[in-house]
Design a protein around this motif. Structure first.
Motif, PDB file in Angstrom:
ATOM      1  N   TYR A  88     -27.288  30.855  22.780  1.00 44.47           N
ATOM      2  CA  TYR A  88     -26.283  29.970  22.067  1.00 44.47           C
ATOM      3  C   TYR A  88     -24.517  31.360  21.723  1.00 44.47           C
ATOM      4  CZ  TYR A  88     -22.284  27.384  20.149  1.00 44.47           C
ATOM      5  OH  TYR A  88     -20.948  26.763  20.051  1.00 44.47           O
ATOM      6  N   ILE A  89     -25.122  32.314  21.438  1.00 43.15           N
ATOM      7  CA  ILE A  89     -23.482  32.930  21.003  1.00 43.15           C
ATOM      8  C   ILE A  89     -23.058  33.257  22.683  1.00 43.15           C
ATOM      9  CG2 ILE A  89     -22.706  34.594  19.835  1.00 43.15           C
ATOM     10  CD1 ILE A  89     -24.538  35.039  17.905  1.00 43.15           C
ATOM     11  N   ARG A  90     -23.956  34.474  23.494  1.00 45.04           N
ATOM     12  CA  ARG A  90     -23.388  34.984  25.027  1.00 45.04           C
ATOM     13  C   ARG A  90     -22.498  32.933  25.737  1.00 45.04           C
ATOM     14  NH1 ARG A  90     -28.846  37.153  25.283  1.00 45.04           N
ATOM     15  NH2 ARG A  90     -28.766  38.433  23.970  1.00 45.04           N
ATOM     16  N   LYS A  91     -23.305  32.245  25.863  1.00 40.14           N
ATOM     17  CA  LYS A  91     -22.936  31.501  26.113  1.00 40.14           C
ATOM     18  C   LYS A  91     -21.119  31.037  25.792  1.00 40.14           C
ATOM     19  CE  LYS A  91     -27.011  29.956  28.303  1.00 40.14           C
ATOM     20  NZ  LYS A  91     -28.576  29.290  27.876  1.00 40.14           N
ATOM     21  N   ALA A  92     -21.673  30.936  24.879  1.00 38.27           N
ATOM     22  CA  ALA A  92     -20.236  29.801  24.082  1.00 38.27           C
ATOM     23  C   ALA A  92     -18.939  30.984  23.746  1.00 38.27           C
ATOM     24  CB  ALA A  92     -20.724  29.123  22.202  1.00 38.27           C
ATOM     25  N   SER A  93     -19.488  31.963  24.197  1.00 37.08           N
ATOM     26  CA  SER A  93     -18.247  33.537  24.194  1.00 37.08           C
ATOM     27  C   SER A  93     -17.501  33.004  24.992  1.00 37.08           C
ATOM     28  CB  SER A  93     -18.542  34.849  24.830  1.00 37.08           C
ATOM     29  OG  SER A  93     -17.970  35.482  24.413  1.00 37.08           O
ATOM     30  N   GLY A  94     -15.767  32.473  24.125  1.00 38.88           N
ATOM     31  CA  GLY A  94     -14.990  32.169  24.831  1.00 38.88           C
ATOM     32  C   GLY A  94     -14.496  31.179  25.034  1.00 38.88           C
ATOM     33  N   ARG A  95     -15.494  30.224  25.033  1.00 44.04           N
ATOM     34  CA  ARG A  95     -15.139  28.884  24.661  1.00 44.04           C
ATOM     35  C   ARG A  95     -14.854  28.401  23.610  1.00 44.04           C
ATOM     36  NH1 ARG A  95     -20.328  27.607  28.280  1.00 44.04           N
ATOM     37  NH2 ARG A  95     -20.542  26.111  26.476  1.00 44.04           N
ATOM     38  N   GLU A  96     -15.755  28.663  22.561  1.00 44.56           N
ATOM     39  CA  GLU A  96     -15.996  27.602  21.271  1.00 44.56           C
ATOM     40  C   GLU A  96     -15.293  29.445  19.946  1.00 44.56           C
ATOM     41  OE1 GLU A  96     -16.649  25.089  20.715  1.00 44.56           O
ATOM     42  OE2 GLU A  96     -17.446  24.180  22.658  1.00 44.56           O
ATOM     43  N   GLN A  97     -15.419  29.196  19.413  1.00 43.07           N
ATOM     44  CA  GLN A  97     -14.579  29.658  18.268  1.00 43.07           C
ATOM     45  C   GLN A  97     -14.442  28.704  16.411  1.00 43.07           C
ATOM     46  OE1 GLN A  97     -10.701  31.066  19.024  1.00 43.07           O
ATOM     47  NE2 GLN A  97     -11.887  32.910  19.234  1.00 43.07           N
ATOM     48  N   TYR A  98     -15.432  29.505  15.370  1.00 48.68           N
ATOM     49  CA  TYR A  98     -15.840  28.601  14.286  1.00 48.68           C
ATOM     50  C   TYR A  98     -14.779  29.863  12.902  1.00 48.68           C
ATOM     51  CZ  TYR A  98     -19.064  26.886  17.537  1.00 48.68           C
ATOM     52  OH  TYR A  98     -19.943  26.115  18.136  1.00 48.68           O
ATOM     53  N   ASP A  99     -14.589  28.744  12.095  1.00 43.87           N
ATOM     54  CA  ASP A  99     -14.460  29.605  10.671  1.00 43.87           C
ATOM     55  C   ASP A  99     -14.974  28.951   9.512  1.00 43.87           C
ATOM     56  OD1 ASP A  99     -13.033  27.017  10.345  1.00 43.87           O
ATOM     57  OD2 ASP A  99     -11.345  27.122  10.254  1.00 43.87           O
ATOM     58  N   LEU A 100     -16.331  28.313   9.499  1.00 41.50           N
ATOM     59  CA  LEU A 100     -16.973  28.707   8.620  1.00 41.50           C
ATOM     60  C   LEU A 100     -18.680  28.826   9.477  1.00 41.50           C
ATOM     61  CD1 LEU A 100     -18.395  28.315   5.854  1.00 41.50           C
ATOM     62  CD2 LEU A 100     -17.933  25.838   5.832  1.00 41.50           C
ATOM     63  N   VAL A 101     -19.245  29.223   9.237  1.00 39.34           N
ATOM     64  CA  VAL A 101     -20.785  29.716  10.193  1.00 39.34           C
ATOM     65  C   VAL A 101     -21.612  29.822   8.833  1.00 39.34           C
ATOM     66  CG1 VAL A 101     -21.798  30.948  11.489  1.00 39.34           C
ATOM     67  CG2 VAL A 101     -19.269  30.698  11.743  1.00 39.34           C
ATOM     68  N   PHE A 102     -23.045  28.900   9.336  1.00 35.89           N
ATOM     69  CA  PHE A 102     -24.031  29.488   8.093  1.00 35.89           C
ATOM     70  C   PHE A 102     -25.139  29.413   9.084  1.00 35.89           C
ATOM     71  CE2 PHE A 102     -21.727  26.242   6.412  1.00 35.89           C
ATOM     72  CZ  PHE A 102     -21.711  26.099   4.928  1.00 35.89           C
ATOM     73  N   VAL A 103     -25.461  30.850   8.607  1.00 39.49           N
ATOM     74  CA  VAL A 103     -26.827  31.743   9.330  1.00 39.49           C
ATOM     75  C   VAL A 103     -27.600  31.276   8.116  1.00 39.49           C
ATOM     76  CG1 VAL A 103     -27.158  33.971  10.131  1.00 39.49           C
ATOM     77  CG2 VAL A 103     -24.864  33.104  10.392  1.00 39.49           C
ATOM     78  N   ASP A 104     -28.858  31.011   8.550  1.00 38.91           N
ATOM     79  CA  ASP A 104     -30.083  30.883   7.682  1.00 38.91           C
ATOM     80  C   ASP A 104     -31.296  31.269   8.289  1.00 38.91           C
ATOM     81  OD1 ASP A 104     -32.320  31.010   6.068  1.00 38.91           O
ATOM     82  OD2 ASP A 104     -31.405  28.400   5.126  1.00 38.91           O
ATOM     83  N   PRO A 105     -31.724  32.169   9.392  1.00 37.13           N
ATOM     84  CA  PRO A 105     -32.724  32.311   9.834  1.00 37.13           C
ATOM     85  C   PRO A 105     -34.485  31.882   9.360  1.00 37.13           C
ATOM     86  CG  PRO A 105     -31.866  34.200   9.907  1.00 37.13           C
ATOM     87  CD  PRO A 105     -30.942  33.390   8.655  1.00 37.13           C
ATOM     88  N   PRO A 106     -35.330  32.495   9.430  1.00 36.37           N
ATOM     89  CA  PRO A 106     -37.239  32.551   9.318  1.00 36.37           C
ATOM     90  C   PRO A 106     -36.611  33.641   8.718  1.00 36.37           C
ATOM     91  CG  PRO A 106     -36.891  31.289  11.371  1.00 36.37           C
ATOM     92  CD  PRO A 106     -35.786  31.101  11.403  1.00 36.37           C
ATOM     93  N   TYR A 107     -37.056  33.732   7.542  1.00 38.99           N
ATOM     94  CA  TYR A 107     -36.381  35.028   6.452  1.00 38.99           C
ATOM     95  C   TYR A 107     -37.314  36.230   7.804  1.00 38.99           C
ATOM     96  CZ  TYR A 107     -34.566  32.815   2.423  1.00 38.99           C
ATOM     97  OH  TYR A 107     -33.541  32.266   1.499  1.00 38.99           O
ATOM     98  N   ALA A 108     -38.941  35.572   7.843  1.00 38.55           N
ATOM     99  CA  ALA A 108     -39.326  37.018   8.475  1.00 38.55           C
ATOM    100  C   ALA A 108     -38.605  37.736   9.892  1.00 38.55           C
ATOM    101  CB  ALA A 108     -40.287  36.402   9.577  1.00 38.55           C
ATOM    102  N   MET A 109     -37.573  36.645  10.435  1.00 35.07           N
ATOM    103  CA  MET A 109     -36.054  37.399  11.736  1.00 35.07           C
ATOM    104  C   MET A 109     -35.647  38.187  11.828  1.00 35.07           C
ATOM    105  SD  MET A 109     -35.379  33.908  13.650  1.00 35.07           S
ATOM    106  CE  MET A 109     -34.967  34.362  15.013  1.00 35.07           C
ATOM    107  N   GLU A 110     -35.443  38.541   9.849  1.00 33.03           N
ATOM    108  CA  GLU A 110     -34.267  40.079   9.672  1.00 33.03           C
ATOM    109  C   GLU A 110     -33.508  40.019  10.343  1.00 33.03           C
ATOM    110  OE1 GLU A 110     -36.347  43.043   8.015  1.00 33.03           O
ATOM    111  OE2 GLU A 110     -37.503  41.804   6.634  1.00 33.03           O
ATOM    112  N   CYS A 111     -31.810  38.233  10.990  1.00 33.74           N
ATOM    113  CA  CYS A 111     -31.759  39.130  12.103  1.00 33.74           C
ATOM    114  C   CYS A 111     -30.137  38.686  11.410  1.00 33.74           C
ATOM    115  CB  CYS A 111     -32.166  38.107  13.049  1.00 33.74           C
ATOM    116  SG  CYS A 111     -31.101  36.134  12.930  1.00 33.74           S
TER     117      CYS A 111
END
Length: 188
Positions: free
Chosen positions: A103-126
């Motif tokens: 998603y981030i790669r494809k949205a580059s140059g098309r979308e912009q945000y000013d509030l982002v929540f990043v809550d992955p499955p904990y095992a991903m550590e990303c």
């Protein structure tokens, strides 16, 4: 799970059954929004590992302009859609079933945000990788807030991947949850 405050206050939210998703606890959600309560109105939100959509929907209830929900699970995205309908925010939302990196790669140059929540499955550590990629691909604008919720992954303020960010809050909840709120200053 419910919406804590705002225009949809008290609306109940559903979540997927089983262990596929791990919703943010009410206590942690309330602490996060207490920390950013005066910074939500009018923001454009990205809920990167949406799950039930509760973080993005809470932001909309508190006056955010619109929200994009990303999750790799079709079942989770159906739950997000149901929750956005029940809270009255369906028209303010965009939904996409996708891996976060794609998603981030494809949205580059098309979308912009000013509030982002990043809550992955904990095992991903990303979380740090996600924050770095959001900045690299210019999906966030200077002044953006990025909320990272992780398990074992601690976010170090001097992490080279997080150039351009300032850690404005770092809190540990219980034995398993770290929450970091980052302010994006822009590329240095």
């Amino acid at each position: 799970m419910r919406i804590i405050t705002g225009s949809a206050k008290g609306k109940k939210l559903i979540t997927l059954e089983g262990e596929a998703t791990r919703p943010t606890s009410e206590r942690i959600k309330e602490a996060i929004f207490s920390s950013i309560q005066f910074e939500v109105e009018g923001r454009v939100v990205l809920d990167l590992f949406a799950g039930s959509g509760q973080m993005g929907l809470e932001a909309l209830s508190r006056g955010a302009q619109k929200a994009t929900f990303i999750d790799s699970s079709r079942e989770a995205m159906e739950v997000v859609k149901q929750n956005s309908k029940s809270t009255g925010f369906f028209e303010k939302c965009h939904y996409l079933v996708s891996d976060w990196r794609n998603y981030i790669r494809k949205a580059s140059g098309r979308e912009q945000y000013d509030l982002v929540f990043v809550d992955p499955p904990y095992a991903m550590e990303c979380c740090a990788d996600a924050a770095a990629l959001l900045a690299e691909k210019e999906l966030i604008i200077p002044g953006a807030l990025v909320v990272l919720e992780s398990g074992e992954e601690e976010i170090a303020p001097d992490d080279e991947r997080l150039l351009g960010y300032e850690v404005i809050k770092s809190t540990h909840y219980g034995k398993k949850t770290f929450v970091n709120i980052l302010f994006y200053k822009g590329k240095e």
